[in-house]
Design a protein around this motif. Structure first.
Motif, PDB file in Angstrom:
ATOM      1  N   LYS A   2      44.668  41.436  60.236  1.00 22.92           N
ATOM      2  CA  LYS A   2      45.775  41.260  61.401  1.00 22.92           C
ATOM      3  C   LYS A   2      46.759  42.184  62.087  1.00 22.92           C
ATOM      4  O   LYS A   2      46.973  42.026  63.066  1.00 22.92           O
ATOM      5  CB  LYS A   2      46.555  39.720  60.744  1.00 22.92           C
ATOM      6  N   ALA A   3      46.817  43.201  61.323  1.00 26.19           N
ATOM      7  CA  ALA A   3      47.782  44.088  61.690  1.00 26.19           C
ATOM      8  C   ALA A   3      46.894  44.818  62.808  1.00 26.19           C
ATOM      9  O   ALA A   3      47.696  45.583  63.663  1.00 26.19           O
ATOM     10  CB  ALA A   3      48.219  45.101  60.640  1.00 26.19           C
ATOM     11  N   ARG A  52      51.613  49.784  50.127  1.00 26.98           N
ATOM     12  CA  ARG A  52      50.362  49.522  50.876  1.00 26.98           C
ATOM     13  C   ARG A  52      50.747  48.678  52.351  1.00 26.98           C
ATOM     14  O   ARG A  52      50.149  49.007  53.227  1.00 26.98           O
ATOM     15  CB  ARG A  52      49.511  48.396  50.082  1.00 26.98           C
ATOM     16  N   ILE A  53      51.733  47.912  52.147  1.00 28.27           N
ATOM     17  CA  ILE A  53      52.393  47.319  53.567  1.00 28.27           C
ATOM     18  C   ILE A  53      52.674  48.398  54.538  1.00 28.27           C
ATOM     19  O   ILE A  53      51.955  48.297  55.621  1.00 28.27           O
ATOM     20  CB  ILE A  53      53.513  46.236  53.331  1.00 28.27           C
ATOM     21  N   GLY A  54      53.373  49.214  53.712  1.00 30.29           N
ATOM     22  CA  GLY A  54      53.819  50.269  54.967  1.00 30.29           C
ATOM     23  C   GLY A  54      52.702  51.077  55.591  1.00 30.29           C
ATOM     24  O   GLY A  54      52.920  51.727  56.487  1.00 30.29           O
ATOM     25  N   LYS A  55      51.865  51.678  54.775  1.00 31.02           N
ATOM     26  CA  LYS A  55      50.573  52.333  55.169  1.00 31.02           C
ATOM     27  C   LYS A  55      49.617  51.461  56.325  1.00 31.02           C
ATOM     28  O   LYS A  55      49.362  51.942  57.372  1.00 31.02           O
ATOM     29  CB  LYS A  55      49.762  52.963  54.040  1.00 31.02           C
ATOM     30  N   GLN A  99      49.393  52.819  60.137  1.00 30.10           N
ATOM     31  CA  GLN A  99      48.055  52.939  60.743  1.00 30.10           C
ATOM     32  C   GLN A  99      47.957  52.067  62.037  1.00 30.10           C
ATOM     33  O   GLN A  99      47.149  52.573  62.765  1.00 30.10           O
ATOM     34  CB  GLN A  99      47.026  52.680  59.863  1.00 30.10           C
ATOM     35  N   ASN A 100      48.567  51.077  62.065  1.00 26.25           N
ATOM     36  CA  ASN A 100      48.474  50.284  63.401  1.00 26.25           C
ATOM     37  C   ASN A 100      49.503  49.973  64.197  1.00 26.25           C
ATOM     38  O   ASN A 100      49.448  49.131  65.227  1.00 26.25           O
ATOM     39  CB  ASN A 100      48.120  48.977  62.805  1.00 26.25           C
ATOM     40  N   GLN A 126      58.621  58.496  56.623  1.00 25.63           N
ATOM     41  CA  GLN A 126      57.624  57.920  57.479  1.00 25.63           C
ATOM     42  C   GLN A 126      58.138  56.514  57.564  1.00 25.63           C
ATOM     43  O   GLN A 126      58.413  55.804  58.614  1.00 25.63           O
ATOM     44  CB  GLN A 126      56.245  58.026  57.284  1.00 25.63           C
ATOM     45  N   PHE A 127      58.219  55.710  56.444  1.00 24.11           N
ATOM     46  CA  PHE A 127      58.684  54.347  56.301  1.00 24.11           C
ATOM     47  C   PHE A 127      59.938  54.195  56.949  1.00 24.11           C
ATOM     48  O   PHE A 127      60.383  53.048  57.768  1.00 24.11           O
ATOM     49  CB  PHE A 127      58.607  53.805  54.960  1.00 24.11           C
ATOM     50  N   LEU A 128      60.834  55.245  56.552  1.00 19.24           N
ATOM     51  CA  LEU A 128      62.273  54.967  56.980  1.00 19.24           C
ATOM     52  C   LEU A 128      62.305  54.903  58.316  1.00 19.24           C
ATOM     53  O   LEU A 128      63.035  54.075  59.371  1.00 19.24           O
ATOM     54  CB  LEU A 128      62.977  56.251  56.674  1.00 19.24           C
TER      55      LEU A 128
END
Ligand SMILES: Cc1ncc(COP(=O)(O)O)c(C=O)c1O
Length: 385
Positions: A153-154, A182-185, A189-190, A219-221
Motif C-alpha cells: 500500500k505504501a 520496519r514501518i520507518g524503512k 523507501q516510498n 532519517q526518521f526524525l
C-alpha cells in the motif's frame, strides 16, 4: 498511595462531555477518553495561581513552556527535542488536521492502521484525502502489523502520509523498536512521511517502553512529524493544548502555515501553566496513576475470566482503553452498544467507530475509581451466554 484515585468526584452537571451527553441521569459513561480522576495537585495549584492574577489577556508562550516539554521527553522518553522544532496548537486533532492539510493536496492518500482512533478518519476526509487501511492482524488476544500489506500500500505513489498511532488506540499496543524500524524503512523507501500521534505515550505499563518514532534515527526524525500532549496523561483534555514536533524546516514551515490557515495557532493562558506544571511536577502522580489504572485492568480481566469467558480481553500494554472481542455474541458492535446503553444504562464505544476492522469489538474506558468500574462490569453481566 499518596493520591486517592478511589475518590468519586461528581462530574455530572459539570459540562462534562462524557457525563452530561447522556439523556438519562443513571447512565454510567465508560466511553470517551478522559478520566474521572482529579489531575495532579501541582497542576491545580498552578491554575489557581493563574486565576488569582485575574487578567486573562492574549498569551505569549514563554520559554519555560518549551523547556518543560523538552525536559519531559528527554527524561521520560530519551527523545531530544530542539525548541525550534516545536509548534503549539489547541489539540492533537487540530494538529493532525493541519499537518494533513500542509503535506497533501486533495485526492492524495493517507495510510492508517485499523481499527484506529476515529478522528483519524474525519481529519483525512476533512482535508479531502482518501484513507487507505493497513489492517492490523488480531491473533491470540493481541495485534500485530501486516508488513507485506503495508509495503504494497505504501508503494502507491498517491500515498503521501502514514498516520501512526503510537501507542495504539484502541488496540492497546506499544509498538516495539523493531516494528517502528520496519514501518520507518518502508515509508522512507516510498517517500511517505510518518505522522506519529504519540498522545498516549506516557500511559505505558510496566514491561513496555514507548519509543518515539522520531528518536530512532536522524532519517526518521527528518521524515516524520510527532504530535504530543499532556492532556491524556494528566486528564487535561478540556484545557486544549498539544505540540507538534517537526525537525525538517520545510515541513515545519508548511505546517505552521496550515495552523494559521486553520486558525489553531494560539493556546490559552491556562494551557501554558497546566502543561508546565504537569511536565515539571507531575511525575510522582503519574506513576501512581499508572499503578491504579493497571490494577483496574487486572480487575477487569479477572472479571471477564470468571463471568464472561467467551469475550476475550485484548492485552493492554498502554492506554486506559480496553478492547474486547465480542464476536462470539454474533451481534454487531452497534447492536451490543445500543443494548448496553438502553437496557443497562452503560455507555461504551462500539468497535465499528474505529473502522470496519473493529466490527464485533467494544472499547471500555477504565480510567475511573474502582467502585465505578465494578458497577460498570456488573452491568456487562447481561452479555453472559
Ligand atoms: C490517538 C488519539 N489522538 C488524539 C486524541 C485527541 O486529542 P485532542 O483532544 O488533543 O484533540 C485522542 C483522544 O482520545 C486519541 O486517542
Amino acid at each position: 498511595m499518596k493520591y486517592n484515585f478511589d475518590e468519586i468526584i461528581q462530574r455530572r452537571n459539570s459540562n462534562s462531555y462524557k457525563w452530561d451527553s447522556a439523556k438519562d441521569n443513571d447512565v454510567l459513561p465508560m466511553w470517551v477518553a478522559d478520566m474521572d480522576f482529579r489531575t495532579a495537585p501541582a497542576v491545580i495549584d498552578a491554575l489557581h495561581r493563574r486565576v488569582e492574577h485575574g487578567v486573562f489577556g492574549y498569551t505569549k508562550v514563554p520559554v519555560y513552556y518549551y523547556q518543560a516539554t523538552i525536559d519531559w521527553f528527554n527524561r521520560r522518553h530519551n527523545f531530544t527535542i530542539n525548541k525550534e522544532w516545536i509548534l503549539f496548537t489547541s489539540g492533537v486533532v487540530p494538529a493532525l488536521s493541519s499537518v494533513i492539510k500542509a503535506l497533501t493536496v486533495p485526492g492524495d492518500k493517507v495510510l492508517v492502521q485499523t481499527p484506529v482512533y476515529n478522528c483519524f478518519f474525519s481529519s483525512i476526509r476533512n482535508d479531502e484525502c482518501e484513507m487507505v487501511a493497513n489492517k492490523l492482524v488480531y491473533k491470540e488476544g493481541t495485534y500485530s502489523i501486516d508488513f507485506d500489506d503495508l509495503e504494497r500500500k505504501a508503494a502507491d505513489p498517491r500515498v503521501k502520509l502514514m498516520l501512526l498511532c503510537s501507542p495504539h488506540n484502541p488496540v492497546g499496543r506499544v509498538w516495539k523498536r523493531g516494528e517502528l524500524e520496519r514501518i520507518g524503512k518502508i515509508c522512507l523507501q516510498n517517500n511517505v512521511i510518518v505522522i506519529s500521534d504519540e498522545i498516549h505515550c506516557d500511559l505505558v505499563y510496566e514491561g513496555y517502553a514507548h519509543v518515539p518514532f522520531a528518536s530512532i534515527s536522524e532519517q526518521f526524525l527528518q521524515n516524520s512529524v510527532t504530535c504530543i500532549a499532556p492532556t491524556k496523561t494528566f486528564n487535561l483534555a478540556g484545557i486544549q493544548v498539544a505540540n507538534i514536533i517537526a525537525a525538517d524546516e520545510e515541513i515545519r514551515r508548511k505546517i505552521d502555515k496550515a495552523l494559521n490557515v486553520n486558525e489553531v495557532c494560539e493556546i490559552n493562558c491556562f494551557a501554558v501553566e497546566a502543561l508546565t506544571a504537569a511536565y515539571n511536577e507531575g511525575e510522582e502522580w503519574l506513576e501512581e496513576l499508572k499503578t491504579y489504572l493497571y490494577s483496574n485492568y487486572e480487575y477487569l480481566k479477572d472479571f471477564f475470566t470468571k463471568n464472561l469467558p467467551h469475550l476475550p480481553v485484548t492485552k493492554l500494554e498502554a492506554t486506559y482503553l480496553v478492547w474486547i472481542d465480542c464476536r462470539s455474541l454474533k451481534q454487531t458492535s452497534k447492536e451490543i452498544s445500543e443494548m448496553l446503553l438502553n437496557k443497562e444504562k452503560l455507555w461504551i464505544n462500539e468497535g465499528m467507530m474505529y473502522g470496519a476492522a473493529g466490527e464485533g469489538f467494544i472499547r471500555i474506558n477504565i480510567a475511573c475509581p474502582r467502585s465505578l468500574l465494578v458497577e460498570g462490569l456488573n452491568r456487562l453481566k447481561v452479555l453472559k451466554q
